[in-house]
Design a protein around this motif. Structure first.
Motif, PDB file in Angstrom:
ATOM      1  N   SER A  20       0.822  -1.216   0.000  1.00  0.00           N
ATOM      2  CA  SER A  20       0.000   0.000   0.000  1.00  0.00           C
ATOM      3  C   SER A  20       0.855   1.265   0.000  1.00  0.00           C
ATOM      4  CB  SER A  20      -0.959  -0.003   1.194  1.00  0.00           C
ATOM      5  OG  SER A  20      -0.243  -0.049   2.394  1.00  0.00           O
ATOM      6  N   ALA A  21       1.990   1.232   0.693  1.00  0.00           N
ATOM      7  CA  ALA A  21       2.872   2.404   0.693  1.00  0.00           C
ATOM      8  C   ALA A  21       3.445   2.652  -0.699  1.00  0.00           C
ATOM      9  CB  ALA A  21       3.994   2.220   1.701  1.00  0.00           C
ATOM     10  N   LEU A  22       3.874   1.591  -1.370  1.00  0.00           N
ATOM     11  CA  LEU A  22       4.408   1.774  -2.724  1.00  0.00           C
ATOM     12  C   LEU A  22       3.333   2.255  -3.693  1.00  0.00           C
ATOM     13  CD1 LEU A  22       6.888  -1.200  -3.098  1.00  0.00           C
ATOM     14  CD2 LEU A  22       7.417   1.239  -3.072  1.00  0.00           C
ATOM     15  N   MET A  23       2.118   1.733  -3.553  1.00  0.00           N
ATOM     16  CA  MET A  23       1.026   2.194  -4.423  1.00  0.00           C
ATOM     17  C   MET A  23       0.745   3.681  -4.197  1.00  0.00           C
ATOM     18  SD  MET A  23      -1.574  -1.053  -4.308  1.00  0.00           S
ATOM     19  CE  MET A  23      -2.936  -0.079  -4.905  1.00  0.00           C
ATOM     20  N   LEU A  24       0.687   4.088  -2.940  1.00  0.00           N
ATOM     21  CA  LEU A  24       0.420   5.492  -2.620  1.00  0.00           C
ATOM     22  C   LEU A  24       1.549   6.392  -3.107  1.00  0.00           C
ATOM     23  CD1 LEU A  24      -1.471   7.366  -0.608  1.00  0.00           C
ATOM     24  CD2 LEU A  24       0.653   7.331   0.672  1.00  0.00           C
ATOM     25  N   LEU A  25       2.788   5.980  -2.853  1.00  0.00           N
ATOM     26  CA  LEU A  25       3.920   6.805  -3.265  1.00  0.00           C
ATOM     27  C   LEU A  25       4.046   6.880  -4.788  1.00  0.00           C
ATOM     28  CD1 LEU A  25       6.525   5.663  -0.607  1.00  0.00           C
ATOM     29  CD2 LEU A  25       5.506   7.927  -0.811  1.00  0.00           C
ATOM     30  N   ASN A  26       3.773   5.784  -5.467  1.00  0.00           N
ATOM     31  CA  ASN A  26       3.852   5.807  -6.935  1.00  0.00           C
ATOM     32  C   ASN A  26       2.733   6.636  -7.549  1.00  0.00           C
ATOM     33  OD1 ASN A  26       6.172   4.285  -7.206  1.00  0.00           O
ATOM     34  ND2 ASN A  26       5.053   2.348  -7.201  1.00  0.00           N
ATOM     35  N   LYS A  27       1.581   6.686  -6.895  1.00  0.00           N
ATOM     36  CA  LYS A  27       0.452   7.435  -7.443  1.00  0.00           C
ATOM     37  C   LYS A  27       0.571   8.940  -7.166  1.00  0.00           C
ATOM     38  CE  LYS A  27      -3.692   7.932  -5.691  1.00  0.00           C
ATOM     39  NZ  LYS A  27      -4.961   7.710  -5.045  1.00  0.00           N
ATOM     40  N   ASP A  28       0.888   9.288  -5.930  1.00  0.00           N
ATOM     41  CA  ASP A  28       0.824  10.697  -5.526  1.00  0.00           C
ATOM     42  C   ASP A  28       2.168  11.416  -5.488  1.00  0.00           C
ATOM     43  OD1 ASP A  28      -1.904  10.443  -5.236  1.00  0.00           O
ATOM     44  OD2 ASP A  28      -1.779   9.965  -3.101  1.00  0.00           O
ATOM     45  N   TYR A  29       3.258  10.696  -5.365  1.00  0.00           N
ATOM     46  CA  TYR A  29       4.570  11.325  -5.173  1.00  0.00           C
ATOM     47  C   TYR A  29       5.576  10.817  -6.204  1.00  0.00           C
ATOM     48  CZ  TYR A  29       2.494  12.704  -0.764  1.00  0.00           C
ATOM     49  OH  TYR A  29       1.671  13.235   0.181  1.00  0.00           O
ATOM     50  N   THR A  30       5.265  11.035  -7.461  1.00  0.00           N
ATOM     51  CA  THR A  30       6.141  10.548  -8.524  1.00  0.00           C
ATOM     52  C   THR A  30       7.429  11.363  -8.628  1.00  0.00           C
ATOM     53  OG1 THR A  30       4.908  11.889 -10.112  1.00  0.00           O
ATOM     54  CG2 THR A  30       4.265   9.581  -9.880  1.00  0.00           C
ATOM     55  N   ASP A  31       7.445  12.558  -8.053  1.00  0.00           N
ATOM     56  CA  ASP A  31       8.657  13.373  -8.110  1.00  0.00           C
ATOM     57  C   ASP A  31       9.737  12.900  -7.133  1.00  0.00           C
ATOM     58  OD1 ASP A  31       6.930  14.113  -6.099  1.00  0.00           O
ATOM     59  OD2 ASP A  31       7.604  16.200  -6.049  1.00  0.00           O
ATOM     60  N   VAL A  32       9.368  12.025  -6.180  1.00  0.00           N
ATOM     61  CA  VAL A  32      10.344  11.448  -5.259  1.00  0.00           C
ATOM     62  C   VAL A  32      11.085  10.326  -5.992  1.00  0.00           C
ATOM     63  CG1 VAL A  32      10.613  10.225  -3.062  1.00  0.00           C
ATOM     64  CG2 VAL A  32       8.879  11.998  -3.285  1.00  0.00           C
ATOM     65  N   PRO A  33      12.408  10.263  -5.891  1.00  0.00           N
ATOM     66  CA  PRO A  33      13.148   9.209  -6.585  1.00  0.00           C
ATOM     67  C   PRO A  33      12.720   7.806  -6.131  1.00  0.00           C
ATOM     68  CG  PRO A  33      14.649  10.860  -5.709  1.00  0.00           C
ATOM     69  CD  PRO A  33      13.294  11.178  -5.186  1.00  0.00           C
ATOM     70  N   LEU A  34      12.840   6.852  -7.044  1.00  0.00           N
ATOM     71  CA  LEU A  34      12.392   5.485  -6.770  1.00  0.00           C
ATOM     72  C   LEU A  34      13.118   4.880  -5.572  1.00  0.00           C
ATOM     73  CD1 LEU A  34      10.663   3.070  -7.615  1.00  0.00           C
ATOM     74  CD2 LEU A  34      12.510   2.380  -9.129  1.00  0.00           C
ATOM     75  N   ASN A  35      14.406   5.138  -5.450  1.00  0.00           N
ATOM     76  CA  ASN A  35      15.165   4.602  -4.304  1.00  0.00           C
ATOM     77  C   ASN A  35      14.578   5.089  -2.981  1.00  0.00           C
ATOM     78  OD1 ASN A  35      16.820   3.506  -6.211  1.00  0.00           O
ATOM     79  ND2 ASN A  35      18.541   4.872  -5.827  1.00  0.00           N
ATOM     80  N   SER A  36      14.229   6.341  -2.927  1.00  0.00           N
ATOM     81  CA  SER A  36      13.661   6.901  -1.704  1.00  0.00           C
ATOM     82  C   SER A  36      12.281   6.331  -1.420  1.00  0.00           C
ATOM     83  CB  SER A  36      13.571   8.420  -1.807  1.00  0.00           C
ATOM     84  OG  SER A  36      14.851   8.973  -1.932  1.00  0.00           O
ATOM     85  N   ARG A  37      11.482   6.149  -2.458  1.00  0.00           N
ATOM     86  CA  ARG A  37      10.153   5.555  -2.267  1.00  0.00           C
ATOM     87  C   ARG A  37      10.256   4.143  -1.709  1.00  0.00           C
ATOM     88  NH1 ARG A  37       7.386   6.466  -7.921  1.00  0.00           N
ATOM     89  NH2 ARG A  37       9.467   7.054  -8.556  1.00  0.00           N
ATOM     90  N   ILE A  38      11.211   3.381  -2.221  1.00  0.00           N
ATOM     91  CA  ILE A  38      11.387   2.011  -1.737  1.00  0.00           C
ATOM     92  C   ILE A  38      11.868   2.022  -0.289  1.00  0.00           C
ATOM     93  CG2 ILE A  38      12.791  -0.071  -2.015  1.00  0.00           C
ATOM     94  CD1 ILE A  38      12.626   0.416  -5.043  1.00  0.00           C
ATOM     95  N   MET A  39      12.783   2.911   0.032  1.00  0.00           N
ATOM     96  CA  MET A  39      13.284   2.989   1.411  1.00  0.00           C
ATOM     97  C   MET A  39      12.179   3.423   2.388  1.00  0.00           C
ATOM     98  SD  MET A  39      16.286   1.885   1.342  1.00  0.00           S
ATOM     99  CE  MET A  39      16.987   2.369   2.885  1.00  0.00           C
ATOM    100  N   ILE A  40      11.328   4.338   1.969  1.00  0.00           N
ATOM    101  CA  ILE A  40      10.209   4.765   2.812  1.00  0.00           C
ATOM    102  C   ILE A  40       9.260   3.599   3.051  1.00  0.00           C
ATOM    103  CG2 ILE A  40       8.141   6.212   2.861  1.00  0.00           C
ATOM    104  CD1 ILE A  40       9.832   8.346   1.361  1.00  0.00           C
TER     105      ILE A  40
END
Length: 67
Positions: A20-40
């Motif tokens: 769910s975190a990856l889905m939310l981050l990929n949908k709403d926060y695409t400007d955040v780098p992928l590495n950071s999204r995965i770490m979050i």
């Protein structure tokens, strides 16, 4: 502390949190780098897993009375 019971609940909760975190981050926060999204997402999963492991792993007061 019942480790089996704690892990039985913690692992599915961690999986739900990371997906769910990856889905939310990929949908709403695409400007955040992928590495950071995965770490979050991994950090959120570890945090929720630790909390659920402790809380679901605690023995109930009823369990002590039955034994």
């Amino acid at each position: 502390m019942d480790r089996k019971r704690g892990m039985k609940f913690a692992l599915p909760i961690m999986a739900v949190v990371v997906v769910s975190a990856l889905m939310l981050l990929n949908k709403d926060y695409t400007d955040v780098p992928l590495n950071s999204r995965i770490m979050i997402a991994v950090g959120a999963a570890l945090f929720s897993g630790a909390i659920s492991f402790v809380l679901f792993g605690l023995k109930d007061a009823k369990d002590d009375e039955l034994k």
